[in-house]
Write an enzyme that holds these catalytic residues in place. Structure first.
Site, PDB file in Angstrom:
ATOM      1  N   ASP A  48       7.328   0.579  -7.452  1.00 10.92           N
ATOM      2  CA  ASP A  48       7.364  -0.836  -7.090  1.00 10.92           C
ATOM      3  C   ASP A  48       6.136  -1.544  -7.638  1.00 10.92           C
ATOM      4  O   ASP A  48       5.007  -1.246  -7.253  1.00 10.92           O
ATOM      5  CB  ASP A  48       7.404  -0.975  -5.559  1.00 10.92           C
ATOM      6  N   TYR A  53       0.242  -8.075  -9.734  1.00 15.48           N
ATOM      7  CA  TYR A  53      -0.658  -6.942  -9.485  1.00 15.48           C
ATOM      8  C   TYR A  53      -1.570  -6.668 -10.681  1.00 15.48           C
ATOM      9  O   TYR A  53      -2.591  -5.989 -10.547  1.00 15.48           O
ATOM     10  CB  TYR A  53       0.134  -5.677  -9.167  1.00 15.48           C
ATOM     11  N   LYS A  78       8.269  -8.203  -9.911  1.00 12.07           N
ATOM     12  CA  LYS A  78       8.375  -9.425  -9.114  1.00 12.07           C
ATOM     13  C   LYS A  78       7.891 -10.644  -9.905  1.00 12.07           C
ATOM     14  O   LYS A  78       6.935 -10.555 -10.685  1.00 12.07           O
ATOM     15  CB  LYS A  78       7.552  -9.295  -7.821  1.00 12.07           C
ATOM     16  N   HIS A 125       8.557 -13.022  -5.629  1.00 13.79           N
ATOM     17  CA  HIS A 125       7.480 -12.386  -4.867  1.00 13.79           C
ATOM     18  C   HIS A 125       7.156 -13.135  -3.580  1.00 13.79           C
ATOM     19  O   HIS A 125       6.914 -12.525  -2.538  1.00 13.79           O
ATOM     20  CB  HIS A 125       6.233 -12.289  -5.751  1.00 13.79           C
ATOM     21  N   LEU A 231       2.806   1.081   6.833  1.00 16.84           N
ATOM     22  CA  LEU A 231       1.815   1.712   7.711  1.00 16.84           C
ATOM     23  C   LEU A 231       0.852   0.673   8.283  1.00 16.84           C
ATOM     24  O   LEU A 231      -0.125   1.032   8.942  1.00 16.84           O
ATOM     25  CB  LEU A 231       1.020   2.779   6.937  1.00 16.84           C
ATOM     26  N   LYS A 283       1.787   3.253  -0.317  1.00 15.78           N
ATOM     27  CA  LYS A 283       0.973   3.424  -1.520  1.00 15.78           C
ATOM     28  C   LYS A 283      -0.124   4.436  -1.243  1.00 15.78           C
ATOM     29  O   LYS A 283      -0.652   4.530  -0.139  1.00 15.78           O
ATOM     30  CB  LYS A 283       0.363   2.088  -1.964  1.00 15.78           C
ATOM     31  N   SER A 284      -0.451   5.203  -2.261  1.00 13.52           N
ATOM     32  CA  SER A 284      -1.528   6.181  -2.150  1.00 13.52           C
ATOM     33  C   SER A 284      -1.872   6.682  -3.539  1.00 13.52           C
ATOM     34  O   SER A 284      -1.035   6.692  -4.442  1.00 13.52           O
ATOM     35  CB  SER A 284      -1.114   7.358  -1.268  1.00 13.52           C
ATOM     36  N   GLN A 292       3.087  14.058   1.612  1.00  8.53           N
ATOM     37  CA  GLN A 292       3.452  13.836   3.016  1.00  8.53           C
ATOM     38  C   GLN A 292       4.391  12.648   3.168  1.00  8.53           C
ATOM     39  O   GLN A 292       5.334  12.692   3.969  1.00  8.53           O
ATOM     40  CB  GLN A 292       2.188  13.620   3.849  1.00  8.53           C
TER      41      GLN A 292
END
Length: 344
Positions: A48, A53, A78, A125, A231, A283-284, A292
């Site tokens: 995504d 961005y 977007k 967006h 999160l 996101k990570s 995970q």
């Protein structure tokens, strides 16, 4: 019963239940390429992104270098707020396609159209628009406060922006189109003019902010909600609401449920959303967290109910709030903002 791996869109396409978000991976986007390559290696198939961005080139390079066939990857981009004029919409996507190395008409491999790849999903967006300068960059207030200059006329004409986006599906440059950060009121206005019903609406959803009214409305009209900030998330300071509040992953009940289920608090939050029928885009850049976030499982009914009612007990908490930054509330359900000609 296992959680679904994909969800159906209203045009028959399917979107993975878990994708990789690429906003603010790093302030200078230095880790985006490595993060996307690692995610694809680990099994992610939804990336995504967005023009705003500033990292679509890195995403495109990662996809190309991954060696994974393009047709196996679901790519989202977007439309930025400086490209809302109907005459600019197609050019905006062309720029993203060039950055992503998915240039329509220049691909030699199999694509969605006769000549190129395009994107799988293209979103508006935000519903509001900014005044655009050279190369459609954002014009900032001369005061030096960093705030964008709002284009109030275009901010009210987002239905025309949508109609221009519909032509992207006709051309084959986008397989699906949708919305992001739209509330019920603004989505209703889109539906009044829509020839193509939005495939998705990507909005903030997490246990502290379940968006039930929007969820029910969207389901009724065949629009799939997709959760960004699943999160809680950390929007940039200028649009961050409740900066002093903890995230759902820090909630004692979420932590307790995670311990009972042998999961992390993040996995509980993500599993809860997917169990509700909502794809998530965490996101990570950390491999362990990426793994995970893909390893979700169905929560027992009683524990799902405990997570599901958490916001009712403590009150809803929205972390994305651009109202101070732009001078009006895009999430106002009573008035289709902006109503005035200047910020309040």
């Amino acid at each position: 019963m296992a959680l679904p791996a994909t969800f159906a869109l209203n045009n028959g396409m399917r979107v993975p239940a878990v994708g990789l978000g690429t906003f603010q991976v790093e302030s200078d986007n230095s880790k985006v390429k490595d993060a996307v390559k690692l995610a694809l290696k680990l099994g992610y198939r939804h990336i995504d992104g967005a023009h705003a961005y500033g990292n679509e080139k890195e995403i495109g390079e990662a996809i190309k270098e991954s060696g994974i066939p393009r047709k196996e990857i679901f790519v989202t981009s977007k439309l930025a707020q400086t490209w809302h004029d109907a005459k600019d919409v197609e050019r905006a996507l062309d720029v993203s396609l060039e950055n992503l190395e998915l240039e329509y008409g220049k691909s030699s491999g199999p694509g969605l159209g006769p000549h190129g790849d395009g994107v799988d999903l293209y979103l508006m967006h935000f519903p509001h628009a900014y005044k655009a300068g050279e190369n459609n960059t954002t014009i900032r207030h001369p005061s030096g406060n960093g705030k964008p200059v709002i284009d109030y006329e275009l901010s009210r004409r987002y239905t025309e922006t949508w109609q221009a986006m519909e032509k992207l599906v006709d051309s084959g440059k986008a397989r699906s189109i949708g919305l992001a950060n739209f509330n019920v009121l603004k989505t209703k206005r889109i539906l009044e003019v829509a020839r193509i019903i939005p495939a998705v609406n990507q909005v903030e959803i997490h246990p502290y902010f379940p968006q039930r009214e929007l969820s029910e409305f969207s389901s009724k009209h065949g629009i799939l909600l997709v959760a960004h900030q699943p999160l809680g998330g950390r929007p940039i300071p200028s649009v961050r609401g409740h900066a002093d509040k903890p995230f759902p992953t820090d909630d004692p009940m979420i932590i307790e449920i995670a311990a009972k289920c042998g999961m992390t608090p993040a996995q509980v939050c993500l599993s809860w959303a997917v169990q509700r029928g909502i794809p998530v885009i965490p996101k990570s850049t950390q491999e362990e967290h990426m793994k995970q976030n893909m390893q979700l499982k169905r929560l027992p009914d009683d524990l799902f109910e405990a997570v599901d009612t958490l916001s009712t007990k403590r009150g809803p908490l929205r972390f994305l709030d651009p109202s101070r930054h732009i001078g009006f509330d895009i999430f106002d359900e009573e008035n289709d903002q902006p109503v005035l000609e200047s910020a309040v």
